[in-house]
Design a protein around this motif. Structure first.
Motif, PDB file in Angstrom:
ATOM      1  N   GLU A 106     -28.305  16.318   8.239  1.00  0.00           N
ATOM      2  CA  GLU A 106     -29.307  17.054   8.344  1.00  0.00           C
ATOM      3  C   GLU A 106     -30.566  16.295   7.239  1.00  0.00           C
ATOM      4  O   GLU A 106     -30.158  16.161   6.086  1.00  0.00           O
ATOM      5  CB  GLU A 106     -28.951  18.674   8.023  1.00  0.00           C
ATOM      6  CG  GLU A 106     -28.170  19.216   9.069  1.00  0.00           C
ATOM      7  CD  GLU A 106     -28.066  20.772   8.747  1.00  0.00           C
ATOM      8  OE1 GLU A 106     -28.362  21.690   9.325  1.00  0.00           O
ATOM      9  OE2 GLU A 106     -27.440  20.912   7.457  1.00  0.00           O
ATOM     10  N   ALA A 107     -31.630  16.334   7.851  1.00  0.00           N
ATOM     11  CA  ALA A 107     -32.781  15.582   6.984  1.00  0.00           C
ATOM     12  C   ALA A 107     -33.262  16.600   5.803  1.00  0.00           C
ATOM     13  O   ALA A 107     -33.620  17.596   6.115  1.00  0.00           O
ATOM     14  CB  ALA A 107     -33.814  15.254   7.974  1.00  0.00           C
ATOM     15  N   GLU A 108     -33.230  16.075   4.527  1.00  0.00           N
ATOM     16  CA  GLU A 108     -33.758  16.773   3.655  1.00  0.00           C
ATOM     17  C   GLU A 108     -35.365  16.564   3.438  1.00  0.00           C
ATOM     18  O   GLU A 108     -35.776  15.589   3.956  1.00  0.00           O
ATOM     19  CB  GLU A 108     -33.078  16.401   2.178  1.00  0.00           C
ATOM     20  CG  GLU A 108     -31.749  16.904   2.143  1.00  0.00           C
ATOM     21  CD  GLU A 108     -31.169  16.674   0.611  1.00  0.00           C
ATOM     22  OE1 GLU A 108     -31.713  15.936   0.000  1.00  0.00           O
ATOM     23  OE2 GLU A 108     -29.934  17.307   0.326  1.00  0.00           O
ATOM     24  N   ALA A 109     -36.048  17.623   3.005  1.00  0.00           N
ATOM     25  CA  ALA A 109     -37.272  17.529   2.742  1.00  0.00           C
ATOM     26  C   ALA A 109     -37.660  18.040   1.478  1.00  0.00           C
ATOM     27  O   ALA A 109     -36.977  18.898   0.935  1.00  0.00           O
ATOM     28  CB  ALA A 109     -37.924  18.099   3.955  1.00  0.00           C
TER      29      ALA A 109
ATOM     30  N   PRO B  77     -26.063  11.847  12.384  1.00  0.00           N
ATOM     31  CA  PRO B  77     -27.052  11.901  11.234  1.00  0.00           C
ATOM     32  C   PRO B  77     -26.987  13.097  10.519  1.00  0.00           C
ATOM     33  O   PRO B  77     -26.872  14.290  10.942  1.00  0.00           O
ATOM     34  CB  PRO B  77     -28.523  11.457  11.872  1.00  0.00           C
ATOM     35  CG  PRO B  77     -28.184  12.225  13.199  1.00  0.00           C
ATOM     36  CD  PRO B  77     -26.611  11.930  13.758  1.00  0.00           C
TER      37      PRO B  77
ATOM     38  N   GLY C 230     -37.097  20.394   7.653  1.00  0.00           N
ATOM     39  CA  GLY C 230     -36.818  18.999   7.639  1.00  0.00           C
ATOM     40  C   GLY C 230     -38.297  18.379   7.341  1.00  0.00           C
ATOM     41  O   GLY C 230     -38.329  17.234   7.583  1.00  0.00           O
ATOM     42  N   GLN C 231     -39.225  19.181   7.140  1.00  0.00           N
ATOM     43  CA  GLN C 231     -40.494  18.864   7.075  1.00  0.00           C
ATOM     44  C   GLN C 231     -41.223  19.080   5.573  1.00  0.00           C
ATOM     45  O   GLN C 231     -40.783  20.170   5.087  1.00  0.00           O
ATOM     46  CB  GLN C 231     -41.731  18.968   8.079  1.00  0.00           C
ATOM     47  CG  GLN C 231     -41.075  18.780   9.356  1.00  0.00           C
ATOM     48  CD  GLN C 231     -42.124  19.057  10.264  1.00  0.00           C
ATOM     49  OE1 GLN C 231     -42.816  20.117  10.162  1.00  0.00           O
ATOM     50  NE2 GLN C 231     -42.145  18.439  11.576  1.00  0.00           N
TER      51      GLN C 231
ATOM     52  N   ARG D  94     -35.665  18.854  -3.260  1.00  0.00           N
ATOM     53  CA  ARG D  94     -35.203  18.318  -1.986  1.00  0.00           C
ATOM     54  C   ARG D  94     -34.361  19.245  -1.459  1.00  0.00           C
ATOM     55  O   ARG D  94     -33.167  19.875  -1.957  1.00  0.00           O
ATOM     56  CB  ARG D  94     -34.461  16.974  -2.304  1.00  0.00           C
ATOM     57  CG  ARG D  94     -35.408  15.923  -2.898  1.00  0.00           C
ATOM     58  CD  ARG D  94     -36.382  15.573  -1.805  1.00  0.00           C
ATOM     59  NE  ARG D  94     -35.785  14.615  -0.852  1.00  0.00           N
ATOM     60  CZ  ARG D  94     -36.414  14.121   0.305  1.00  0.00           C
ATOM     61  NH1 ARG D  94     -37.671  14.370   0.364  1.00  0.00           N
ATOM     62  NH2 ARG D  94     -35.950  13.747   1.273  1.00  0.00           N
TER      63      ARG D  94
END
Length: 310
Positions: A58-61, A56, A133-134, A108
């Motif tokens: 890397e989660a953007e926030a 997956p 990521g938060q 973002r």
């Protein structure tokens, strides 16, 4: 006896040939099924490594930002420029990854370290922010005030089009140590960091200049009027007092010591001069005419040079 043995041998040989012929298809089939990897020339079956789906991303926030004036805490809702820089910590110049002019932008961003900056006129603020990521919300405090400048001669306001201001930061004993901005118009709001500034006001295009040191405070507008001691004179070369001015005359305005203050060409050019004594030289058709005159603050008038013998 020999005949029987020979016949027997011939019979045995025939049986061997028949047996080899019978075994040949089976051997060929076996070779097809199990090829000789070293010398048969038949390519070996390829082996494909198992494939796996990528991990997956890397989660953007979202990073939501706002700005307030330091000291008074008043929100800034206009005139802002935001930039987000990556903070790689490797000593290289950081690159801009996002920018916005919204008063309260949202970005973002992938996990990592960043530096958020906001500029408000000539004032700015920055802050290091780590994203993990938060969603995050942060506020930057800008230490800034503003200058609003105008000019006057006595009680008479000077038209904004006739004024130009330059703003300096004093450095040591030099009041004009560092130029912040030139060509500032009267009435224009100049946003500046808190501090003391040196302002130079120029009325017209000659020597009508005034200076002042002004203080800018957080969250406040310093509205200052610089008072000039000057006047605007209209230069004329005439055959007699009150007569029509000669066109195409070249004028030079000098100090009593001979320094040139202003030059102009025309029938009746206008010149704004600081209060004081001057010498006027008029040149026309190869002839030179002179006159001394005095400028008094607030007294606009015609200065005529009579062309004797014209």
């Amino acid at each position: 006896m020999r005949a029987r043995i020979g016949a027997g041998l011939r019979g045995a040989g025939l049986r061997s040939v028949c047996l080899l012929a019978a075994l040949a298809p089976a051997a060929a089939a076996a070779q097809d099924a199990f090829p000789n990897r070293l010398g048969s020339g038949v390519p070996s079956p390829s082996i494909t490594a198992p494939s796996f789906p990528p991990g997956p991303a890397e989660a953007e926030a979202s990073l939501s930002l706002s700005a307030i004036l330091a000291g008074i805490g008043e929100p800034l809702r206009a005139g802002l420029a935001w930039r987000i820089y990556d903070d790689r910590g490797d000593g290289n110049r950081p690159s801009i990854v996002a920018r916005s002019t919204d008063p309260a932008p949202s970005f973002r961003l992938a996990p990592g370290a960043y530096v958020a900056t906001v500029t408000y006129g000539f004032a700015s603020a920055s802050k290091r922010i780590t994203m993990a990521g938060q969603q995050q919300t942060d506020t930057l405090r800008v230490s800034a005030g503003a200058l609003k400048l105008s000019g006057a001669v006595g009680d008479q306001r000077i038209a904004p089009a006739q004024l130009a201001f330059s703003v300096f930061v004093p450095v040591g004993t030099n009041s004009e140590g560092r130029l912040v901005r030139s060509g500032v118009k009267a009435g224009e709001l100049i946003r500046l960091p808190e501090g003391t500034y040196h302002v130079v006001s120029t009325y017209g295009e000659s020597n009508a200049i005034q200076r002042a040191d002004l203080k800018v405070e957080n969250g406040k507008i310093t509205d200052a009027t610089l008072n000039h001691r000057a006047a605007t004179v209209t230069l004329k070369l005439v055959a007699a007092p009150g007569a029509e001015a000669f066109a195409g005359t070249a004028f030079s305005v000098l100090t009593p010591g001979g320094d040139t203050i202003r030059e102009a060409i025309g029938a009746f050019p206008q010149v704004t001069l600081a209060e004081g004594d001057y010498v006027l030289i008029a040149r026309h058709d190869g002839q030179v005419y002179t006159r001394e005159f005095k400028v008094e603050s607030g007294m606009d008038r015609d200065i005529e040079v009579v062309a004797k013998g014209a």
